[in-house]
Motif scaffolding. Structure first.
Motif, PDB file in Angstrom:
ATOM      1  N   ARG A  53      -9.483 -54.053  -4.419  1.00  0.00           N
ATOM      2  CA  ARG A  53     -10.079 -55.429  -4.640  1.00  0.00           C
ATOM      3  C   ARG A  53     -10.927 -56.136  -3.925  1.00  0.00           C
ATOM      4  N   ASN A 107      -1.836 -45.907  -7.748  1.00  0.00           N
ATOM      5  CA  ASN A 107      -0.426 -46.294  -6.684  1.00  0.00           C
ATOM      6  C   ASN A 107      -0.738 -47.524  -6.726  1.00  0.00           C
ATOM      7  N   TYR A 183       9.586 -56.102 -12.938  1.00  0.00           N
ATOM      8  CA  TYR A 183       8.915 -54.780 -11.395  1.00  0.00           C
ATOM      9  C   TYR A 183       9.175 -53.611 -11.870  1.00  0.00           C
ATOM     10  N   ILE A 216       9.805 -48.301   1.482  1.00  0.00           N
ATOM     11  CA  ILE A 216       8.640 -47.851   3.018  1.00  0.00           C
ATOM     12  C   ILE A 216       8.822 -49.118   3.625  1.00  0.00           C
ATOM     13  N   SER A 218       5.606 -51.245   4.306  1.00  0.00           N
ATOM     14  CA  SER A 218       4.647 -51.505   3.774  1.00  0.00           C
ATOM     15  C   SER A 218       4.386 -53.231   3.140  1.00  0.00           C
TER      16      SER A 218
END
Ligand SMILES: NC(=O)c1ccc[n+]([C@@H]2O[C@H](COP(=O)([O-])OP(=O)(O)OC[C@H]3O[C@@H](n4cnc5c(N)ncnc54)[C@H](OP(=O)(O)O)[C@@H]3O)[C@@H](O)[C@H]2O)c1
Length: 293
Positions: A53, A107, A183, A216, A218
């Motif tokens: 983006r 991803n 989700y 993870i 992130s």
């Protein structure tokens, strides 16, 4: 000890990586697992298209990757997966380069955010599935022309929490407060997408994979309030660890004859019970109709 004269006589050769002749497009590579994946693939010599983006964030990530790997075959492609016109523009920009496409890594994703995408889908479903579905469709001929080629969907073990797909709800704004049930549905769609692609691409040397990267540390947890987020992230694995199964599915030679399967920690794993061929076929037909108008 090496002979000094032999050292002087040796011609300069740039580092050679096993992916020197491989072109890869990865979405959401400006941060998190995607950036760690891009860095590892760049270190092995791949030419990378980072579809993201934000131009400034992606250019900063590209500079960091080039500095770490000496690989400058990195290109930015603007992409907002919530906007179908943006997905078309991204695919067009890639196709215009004339480059082959050996690996498409879907991803990018959002979790725990509520709303509706610009294209009118529940936020997680539209971003995590509908946009990547269209991108994959638009790049399929280039993948076929570049075969052997792979499509890798970064899904999640959260897909097992979804019991099915409510095809009316995915056209509405997020209903749940946490957005986690939505989700899970979007990640189930990622798994079904890889399964159905395998069926449709059988014999064409384009193979597909879905995976869980692990839990993870992130930016995906950004919606969780800071003190809790900090504590949660302390127990999580690194983004480099999170990249490992994506890299395995994207490059492992032993997977060339496997397609449509689901992986975790670089090993095959059973999918959740809702990931049936019937639902995969139904989802694919709906998605084809949605993305044409
Ligand atoms: N972290 C985990 O524990 C975990 C577990 C299971 C599965 N996963 C999956 O792993 C993948 C990578 O997530 P991550 O953990 O690395 O999360 P992250 O750090 O939040 O990175 C997500 C990436 O997706 C991009 N993205 C979000 N919305 C987008 C849109 N509309 N268009 C284009 N790009 C968009 C983000 O771009 P911006 O920077 O512009 O927002 C960012 O580059 C996701 O598919 C996620 O579902 C993660």
């Amino acid at each position: 000890m090496r002979h000094p004269q032999r050292l002087l006589a040796a011609p300069y050769a740039p580092p050679v990586g096993d992916l020197d002749a491989t072109t890869i497009l990865i979405t959401g590579a400006n941060t998190g697992i995607g950036k760690a994946t891009a860095r590892a693939l760049a270190a092995r010599g791949a030419e990378l298209f980072l579809a993201c983006r934000s131009a400034p964030k992606t250019q900063a990530a590209m500079a960091e990757i080039t500095a770490a790997t000496s690989n400058d075959k990195l290109h930015f492609l603007p992409l907002d997966l919530g906007s179908l016109p943006s997905v078309h523009a991204c695919a067009d920009a890639f196709l215009t380069t004339g480059r082959p496409l050996h690996v498409l890594i879907n991803n990018a994703g959002v979790a725990g955010q509520r709303g509706l995408t610009e294209s009118g889908f529940e936020l997680a479903f539209g971003t995590n599935f509908v946009g990547p579905f269209l991108l994959t469709q638009l790049l399929l001929d280039r993948l076929r022309d570049s075969a052997p080629a792979r499509i890798v969907n970064v899904a999640s073990d959260a897909h097992s929490n979804a019991k099915g797909i409510d095809f009316a709800a995915v056209r509405q704004p997020t209903k749940s407060r946490t957005a986690l049930p939505e989700y899970a549905v979007s990640k189930l769609a990622n798994v079904l997408h890889a399964q159905e692609l395998a069926r449709r691409l059988d014999g064409q040397q384009v193979t597909s994979y879905a995976l869980h990267p692990g839990v993870i540390a992130s930016d995906i947890w950004r919606e969780i309030p800071w003190p809790i987020r900090r504590l949660m992230k302390m127990g999580m694995r690194s983004t480099n660890d999170g990249a490992k199964t994506t890299i395995y599915c994207s490059t492992a030679p032993e997977l060339v004859s496997e397609s449509g399967l689901y992986y975790e920690r670089s090993q095959r794993k059973r999918t959740g019970s809702a990931a049936t061929p019937e639902l995969g076929r139904a989802l694919f037909s709906r998605a084809e109709a949605w993305v044409v108008g």
